[in-house]
Design an enzyme around this catalytic site. Structure first.
Site, PDB file in Angstrom:
ATOM      1  N   GLU A  16      -4.608  -3.524  12.865  1.00  0.00           N
ATOM      2  CA  GLU A  16      -3.948  -3.676  11.857  1.00  0.00           C
ATOM      3  C   GLU A  16      -2.556  -5.133  11.913  1.00  0.00           C
ATOM      4  O   GLU A  16      -2.202  -4.252  13.445  1.00  0.00           O
ATOM      5  CB  GLU A  16      -3.130  -2.964  10.736  1.00  0.00           C
ATOM      6  CG  GLU A  16      -2.223  -3.538   9.453  1.00  0.00           C
ATOM      7  CD  GLU A  16      -1.797  -2.299   8.604  1.00  0.00           C
ATOM      8  OE1 GLU A  16      -2.662  -1.904   8.157  1.00  0.00           O
ATOM      9  OE2 GLU A  16      -0.759  -2.118   8.933  1.00  0.00           O
ATOM     10  N   ARG A 106       0.369  -1.152  -4.035  1.00  0.00           N
ATOM     11  CA  ARG A 106       1.534  -1.271  -5.013  1.00  0.00           C
ATOM     12  C   ARG A 106       2.204  -2.024  -4.411  1.00  0.00           C
ATOM     13  O   ARG A 106       3.159  -2.386  -4.454  1.00  0.00           O
ATOM     14  CB  ARG A 106       1.770   0.279  -5.308  1.00  0.00           C
ATOM     15  CG  ARG A 106       2.685  -0.097  -6.353  1.00  0.00           C
ATOM     16  CD  ARG A 106       3.676   1.304  -6.858  1.00  0.00           C
ATOM     17  NE  ARG A 106       3.938   1.941  -5.593  1.00  0.00           N
ATOM     18  CZ  ARG A 106       4.622   2.608  -5.600  1.00  0.00           C
ATOM     19  NH1 ARG A 106       4.727   3.306  -6.721  1.00  0.00           N
ATOM     20  NH2 ARG A 106       5.342   3.447  -4.851  1.00  0.00           N
ATOM     21  N   GLN A 177      -3.087   6.087   5.237  1.00  0.00           N
ATOM     22  CA  GLN A 177      -1.902   6.293   5.860  1.00  0.00           C
ATOM     23  C   GLN A 177      -1.854   6.892   7.458  1.00  0.00           C
ATOM     24  O   GLN A 177      -3.015   7.737   7.283  1.00  0.00           O
ATOM     25  CB  GLN A 177      -1.003   7.008   5.154  1.00  0.00           C
ATOM     26  CG  GLN A 177       0.585   7.153   5.806  1.00  0.00           C
ATOM     27  CD  GLN A 177       1.075   5.660   5.726  1.00  0.00           C
ATOM     28  OE1 GLN A 177       1.072   4.946   6.362  1.00  0.00           O
ATOM     29  NE2 GLN A 177       2.115   5.349   4.922  1.00  0.00           N
ATOM     30  N   GLN A 213      10.644   4.582  17.459  1.00  0.00           N
ATOM     31  CA  GLN A 213       9.283   4.768  16.187  1.00  0.00           C
ATOM     32  C   GLN A 213       9.175   5.677  15.385  1.00  0.00           C
ATOM     33  O   GLN A 213       8.748   5.578  14.143  1.00  0.00           O
ATOM     34  CB  GLN A 213       8.199   4.213  16.877  1.00  0.00           C
ATOM     35  CG  GLN A 213       7.050   3.189  16.738  1.00  0.00           C
ATOM     36  CD  GLN A 213       6.238   3.564  18.059  1.00  0.00           C
ATOM     37  OE1 GLN A 213       6.133   3.308  18.717  1.00  0.00           O
ATOM     38  NE2 GLN A 213       5.033   2.816  16.901  1.00  0.00           N
TER      39      GLN A 213
HETATM   40  P1  FAD Z   1      -0.405   3.525  -5.867  1.00  0.00           P
HETATM   41  O1  FAD Z   1      -2.232   3.502  -5.312  1.00  0.00           O
HETATM   42  O2  FAD Z   1      -0.612   2.976  -6.624  1.00  0.00           O
HETATM   43  O3  FAD Z   1       0.114   4.723  -5.818  1.00  0.00           O
HETATM   44  C1  FAD Z   1       1.282   4.916  -5.407  1.00  0.00           C
HETATM   45  C2  FAD Z   1       1.690   6.649  -6.253  1.00  0.00           C
HETATM   46  O4  FAD Z   1       1.419   6.090  -7.533  1.00  0.00           O
HETATM   47  C3  FAD Z   1       0.858   7.530  -6.001  1.00  0.00           C
HETATM   48  O5  FAD Z   1       2.116   8.706  -5.633  1.00  0.00           O
HETATM   49  C4  FAD Z   1      -0.144   7.741  -6.831  1.00  0.00           C
HETATM   50  O6  FAD Z   1      -0.716   8.884  -7.038  1.00  0.00           O
HETATM   51  C5  FAD Z   1       0.530   7.056  -8.197  1.00  0.00           C
HETATM   52  N1  FAD Z   1      -0.292   6.445  -9.558  1.00  0.00           N
HETATM   53  C6  FAD Z   1      -1.441   5.868  -9.205  1.00  0.00           C
HETATM   54  N2  FAD Z   1      -1.752   5.544 -10.375  1.00  0.00           N
HETATM   55  C7  FAD Z   1      -1.764   6.436 -10.869  1.00  0.00           C
HETATM   56  C8  FAD Z   1      -1.294   6.159 -12.169  1.00  0.00           C
HETATM   57  N3  FAD Z   1      -2.726   5.665 -13.344  1.00  0.00           N
HETATM   58  N4  FAD Z   1      -0.301   7.319 -13.315  1.00  0.00           N
HETATM   59  C9  FAD Z   1       0.459   7.767 -12.519  1.00  0.00           C
HETATM   60  N5  FAD Z   1       0.819   8.064 -11.474  1.00  0.00           N
HETATM   61  C10 FAD Z   1      -0.204   7.004 -10.364  1.00  0.00           C
HETATM   62  N6  FAD Z   1       2.795  -1.847   1.583  1.00  0.00           N
HETATM   63  C11 FAD Z   1       2.960  -3.080   2.151  1.00  0.00           C
HETATM   64  O7  FAD Z   1       4.064  -3.814   0.923  1.00  0.00           O
HETATM   65  N7  FAD Z   1       2.179  -4.263   2.575  1.00  0.00           N
HETATM   66  C12 FAD Z   1       0.995  -4.240   3.286  1.00  0.00           C
HETATM   67  O8  FAD Z   1       0.965  -4.717   3.788  1.00  0.00           O
HETATM   68  C13 FAD Z   1       0.843  -2.547   2.998  1.00  0.00           C
HETATM   69  N8  FAD Z   1      -0.434  -1.764   4.082  1.00  0.00           N
HETATM   70  C14 FAD Z   1      -0.688  -1.047   3.893  1.00  0.00           C
HETATM   71  C15 FAD Z   1      -1.809  -0.691   4.416  1.00  0.00           C
HETATM   72  C16 FAD Z   1      -2.366   1.227   4.105  1.00  0.00           C
HETATM   73  C17 FAD Z   1      -2.949   1.238   5.336  1.00  0.00           C
HETATM   74  C18 FAD Z   1      -1.196   2.091   4.194  1.00  0.00           C
HETATM   75  C19 FAD Z   1      -1.602   3.528   3.685  1.00  0.00           C
HETATM   76  C20 FAD Z   1      -0.356   2.002   3.205  1.00  0.00           C
HETATM   77  C21 FAD Z   1      -0.060   0.597   3.377  1.00  0.00           C
HETATM   78  N9  FAD Z   1       1.718  -0.129   2.314  1.00  0.00           N
HETATM   79  C22 FAD Z   1       1.611  -1.515   2.184  1.00  0.00           C
HETATM   80  C23 FAD Z   1       2.398   1.197   1.786  1.00  0.00           C
HETATM   81  C24 FAD Z   1       1.879   1.187   0.108  1.00  0.00           C
HETATM   82  O9  FAD Z   1       2.070  -0.169  -0.007  1.00  0.00           O
HETATM   83  C25 FAD Z   1       2.917   2.505  -0.126  1.00  0.00           C
HETATM   84  O10 FAD Z   1       2.724   3.574   0.490  1.00  0.00           O
HETATM   85  C26 FAD Z   1       3.316   2.396  -1.823  1.00  0.00           C
HETATM   86  O11 FAD Z   1       4.088   3.203  -1.778  1.00  0.00           O
HETATM   87  C27 FAD Z   1       1.557   2.538  -2.197  1.00  0.00           C
HETATM   88  O12 FAD Z   1       0.762   1.500  -2.252  1.00  0.00           O
HETATM   89  P2  FAD Z   1      -0.457   2.460  -3.208  1.00  0.00           P
HETATM   90  O13 FAD Z   1      -1.427   1.090  -2.861  1.00  0.00           O
HETATM   91  O14 FAD Z   1      -0.857   3.792  -2.268  1.00  0.00           O
HETATM   92  O15 FAD Z   1       0.168   2.509  -4.387  1.00  0.00           O
END
Ligand code: FAD
Length: 284
Positions: A16, A106, A177, A213
């Site tokens: 990444e 998200r 993560q 870090q």
């Molecule tokens: P989601 O999958 O939408 O989940 C977020 C929260 O909502 C979780 O607690 C989940 O349990 C809950 N949830 C999901 N669906 C529902 C529903 N229908 N009803 C109620 N609750 C629900 N961030 C950036 O800004 N840019 C990046 O490029 C980036 N890359 C990342 C790469 C990886 C591998 C990881 C692990 C994280 C990355 N992040 C990045 C961080 C990420 O955006 C955050 O961790 C964010 O808080 C959650 O994103 P998500 O897509 O997992 O969210």
């Protein structure tokens, strides 16, 4: 297709990278990518600035990876900070650049973003974006997952239930993560499988090469620090080179153990550091 690579018996290894903040650093990232490409990763993903900032840079980097380095690129996209129209425009750009993989997230709320702006996003959860992309594009989609549960999730079970919805909506592989205790990953993998999540899961590994870090990327991730790593930082943290060496060795041990336990993929959070990445790759 990355999914084909993840089905092989050989462990898939990916990197990444992130678009740097300044223009000067941005120009230097291409040289770093050239060095990393020589390490022959199976794919390279490129992050999306929090809140959709510097969005074009993600696509520019992904395009370089795909077109110039001939390595599968995964462009990250977030729901926070932009509208359906922006996503459509990004998809057109991706298609023009031959990029076929997107990591749909998200995103987190940037400090300066108001409640109104944060809550007005058109895709509320990553799954909403995945559903849209699945219905309207032929992109291959990846999603994020959390061995220690997402920090906002009420419980491990509810997080897992929403992860299953993400996979059912079209995420064909997952990237975790960062984590420092493999046991947490094994427990998560087992529970995910029991919940019916059978897509490949790439384990996110971040080498800790400096004590500071911990106060930045690690705190933001919400990942816990096991005693072995805390002791290592306490013993080596004062000496920069010593800490770097010990942190790389810790990451290598983690990866070797994961491979021995049949992990689908290893995703290295490179922090845009080719030298550290090369040292890890030489040992795995
Ligand atoms: P989601 O999958 O939408 O989940 C977020 C929260 O909502 C979780 O607690 C989940 O349990 C809950 N949830 C999901 N669906 C529902 C529903 N229908 N009803 C109620 N609750 C629900 N961030 C950036 O800004 N840019 C990046 O490029 C980036 N890359 C990342 C790469 C990886 C591998 C990881 C692990 C994280 C990355 N992040 C990045 C961080 C990420 O955006 C955050 O961790 C964010 O808080 C959650 O994103 P998500 O897509 O997992 O969210």
């Amino acid at each position: 297709m990355i999914n084909d690579l993840l089905q092989r018996t050989k462990t898939c290894v990916s990197f990444e990278v992130s678009p740097p903040k300044t223009e000067e650093e941005f120009q230097a990232v291409f040289q770093k990518l050239d060095t990393m490409a020589a390490l022959a990763p199976d794919f390279i993903s490129t992050t999306y600035g929090a809140g959709g900032s510097r969005a074009g840079k993600t696509i520019e980097i992904a395009s370089y990876i795909q077109q110039k380095l001939h390595i599968d690129a995964v462009a990250h996209m977030t729901c926070v900070g932009f509208k359906k129209e922006d996503l459509k425009n990004n998809c057109e750009l991706l298609a023009k650049e031959g990029i076929t993989h997107v990591m749909a997230l998200r995103g987190d709320r940037p400090q300066a973003m108001s409640d109104e702006q944060y809550n007005s996003r058109e895709f509320f959860y990553a799954t909403d974006m995945i559903r849209y992309l699945k219905a309207n594009t032929s992109l291959q989609l990846a999603g994020a997952c959390y061995p220690e549960k997402h920090y906002e999730a009420e419980s491990f079970e509810s997080d897992l239930m929403h992860l299953k919805e993400k996979v059912d909506a079209g995420a064909s592989f997952l990237i975790t993560q960062l984590f420092f205790s493999n046991d947490l990953f094994y427990r998560f993998r087992e529970r995910a499988e029991k919940a019916g999540i059978t897509v490949p899961i790439c384990a996110g590994i971040m080498p800790i090469t400096s004590a500071k870090q911990i106060g930045t990327s690690v705190t933001l991730s919400g990942s816990s620090i096991p005693k072995e790593l805390a002791d290592l930082i306490a013993n080596h943290g004062e000496d920069k080179e010593d800490m770097r060496k010990a942190g790389i060795e810790y990451a290598i041990r983690q990866i070797q153990d994961l491979k021995a336990h049949g992990v689908d993929g290893i995703h290295i959070y490179t922090m845009n550091r080719p030298k550290t990445t090369a040292e890890i790759m030489a040992q795995i």
